[in-house]
Design a protein around this motif. Structure first.
Motif, PDB file in Angstrom:
ATOM      1  N   GLN A 120       0.848  -1.183   0.000  1.00  0.00           N
ATOM      2  CA  GLN A 120       0.000   0.000   0.000  1.00  0.00           C
ATOM      3  C   GLN A 120       0.891   1.243   0.000  1.00  0.00           C
ATOM      4  O   GLN A 120       2.088   1.160   0.279  1.00  0.00           O
ATOM      5  CB  GLN A 120      -0.914   0.025   1.223  1.00  0.00           C
ATOM      6  N   ASP A 133       0.620  -3.864   3.728  1.00  0.00           N
ATOM      7  CA  ASP A 133      -0.672  -3.626   4.366  1.00  0.00           C
ATOM      8  C   ASP A 133      -0.920  -4.701   5.412  1.00  0.00           C
ATOM      9  O   ASP A 133      -1.158  -5.861   5.085  1.00  0.00           O
ATOM     10  CB  ASP A 133      -1.781  -3.633   3.315  1.00  0.00           C
ATOM     11  N   THR A 152      -0.162  -5.131  -4.791  1.00  0.00           N
ATOM     12  CA  THR A 152      -0.956  -4.029  -4.276  1.00  0.00           C
ATOM     13  C   THR A 152      -2.389  -4.483  -4.038  1.00  0.00           C
ATOM     14  O   THR A 152      -2.838  -5.498  -4.573  1.00  0.00           O
ATOM     15  CB  THR A 152      -0.953  -2.835  -5.248  1.00  0.00           C
ATOM     16  N   PHE A 176      -3.555   4.579  -5.420  1.00  0.00           N
ATOM     17  CA  PHE A 176      -3.809   4.988  -4.047  1.00  0.00           C
ATOM     18  C   PHE A 176      -4.095   6.484  -4.014  1.00  0.00           C
ATOM     19  O   PHE A 176      -3.399   7.263  -4.675  1.00  0.00           O
ATOM     20  CB  PHE A 176      -2.599   4.661  -3.158  1.00  0.00           C
TER      21      PHE A 176
END
Length: 334
Positions: free
Chosen positions: A10, A32, A116, A123
């Motif tokens: 992330q 993450d 991801t 993002f």
């Protein structure tokens, strides 16, 4: 076959700030850890705290920032996963909304990255470009200024307890603080959109926690400026300024035509930091508001500091109502 599933990647964008001609964004690339921002189970709170500080950084990787006009800015993370992207551009304010927030999209530069979230490698991020209608800016501390923290408790045990065992949604803001900050944000005309900057000595690991607290308690949206854990643990040079002071000085440099109101508490170093800033920028600091804390020795020290201080007005306040009354009398709010 892999026995252990790797966590997805992330990019956490910290809400930053800029000007019509200067873009300035910070954030961090991490694995993450799936921190549950909703659960209030005590065991989950402990695990979440562990995850916030036991981070797996994505070091030395390229990132892209895509602006609404399609322009791509390049950056790279450092050894702790942090990135800082600055660029001199034109007419950035045209890309922002009515409140001055300019959205952008972050991605990893390596198109082969497949870890991801949802594998889309996109993002969200945003920076604040203060409105030309802004009358002043506000730089506010967080701990014991708008959030009951307990920084003056013995060995700071209340700070540890509150941070580990209390969900952001259950943390108690100081009474009337959100209303006062909204009044400051609206300013004397009620339409000034004065920028609010939240500046704290807390580490960036608590960014999302504090962001949730501010949102949950209806504080005006504004950049949250913290510091890295490596700086927190590093021994400062004798003449080095505290990180909070550096951040406020950078705000004054970024917005040379904007005066500021400084808000903090009387528990630790805010009085010293703010008064030193006022000495360096006597025409830029409109007022200093300091929340009183329940610590007799520290209160006596602060009262001694401000007793004969004339550079700018320093007001010790017991409640938000006192600050609101003063701000109205001085034309800061309507």
């Amino acid at each position: 076959m892999s026995w252990f599933k790797k966590d997805p990647l992330q990019i956490i964008a910290f809400q930053g700030y800029g000007t019509d001609t200067h873009f300035y964004a910070r954030g961090r690339a991490l694995e993450d850890e799936s921190i549950d921002l909703e659960s209030q189970n005590i065991w989950h709170l402990i695990i979440n705290t562990w995850k916030r500080f036991e981070t797996d950084e994505i070091k030395n990787v390229g990132i892209n920032i895509k602006l609404p006009n399609g322009k791509i800015l390049k950056g790279q993370t450092d050894r702790d996963g942090y990135y800082k992207v600055e660029a001199n551009l034109d007419e950035l304010a045209k890309l922002a909304n009515d409140e001055g927030w300019l959205p952008f999209e972050l991605s990893y530069d390596d198109v082969n990255i497949k870890r991801t979230i949802q594998n889309d490698n996109r993002f969200p991020g945003e920076i604040l470009i203060p409105s030309t209608k802004a009358q002043f800016g506000v730089a506010s501390d967080i701990d014991d200024t708008i959030l009951h923290t307990g920084v003056v408790s013995t060995l700071k045990w209340k700070v540890i307890y509150n941070s580990v065992f209390k969900h952001a949604k259950n943390r108690i803001p100081l009474e009337g603080a959100a209303d006062f900050y909204h009044k400051l944000h609206r300013g004397a005309s009620s339409k000034n959109a004065n920028p609010i900057f939240y500046v704290s000595h807390s580490p960036w690991n608590l960014y999302r926690y504090l962001e949730l607290f501010l949102k949950q308690n209806n504080f005006p949206k504004g950049p949250i400026l913290l510091r890295s854990m490596s700086n927190l643990l590093k021994r400062k040079k004798q003449d080095e300024k505290p990180q909070k002071q550096k951040e406020i000085l950078n705000l004054l440099k970024t917005y040379p035509d904007l005066p500021f109101i400084l808000i903090g508490d009387s528990g630790e170093h805010d009085p010293d930091i703010y008064m030193e800033i006022a000495e360096d920028f006597p025409d830029r600091i409109l007022a200093i508001y300091l929340r009183s804390v329940k610590h007799k020795k520290r209160m006596l020290r602060v009262k001694g500091l401000i007793e004969n201080y004339k550079t700018t007005e320093v007001l010790l306040v017991e409640s938000s109502d006192q600050a609101i009354k003063h701000a109205k009398e001085h034309g800061f709010i309507s």
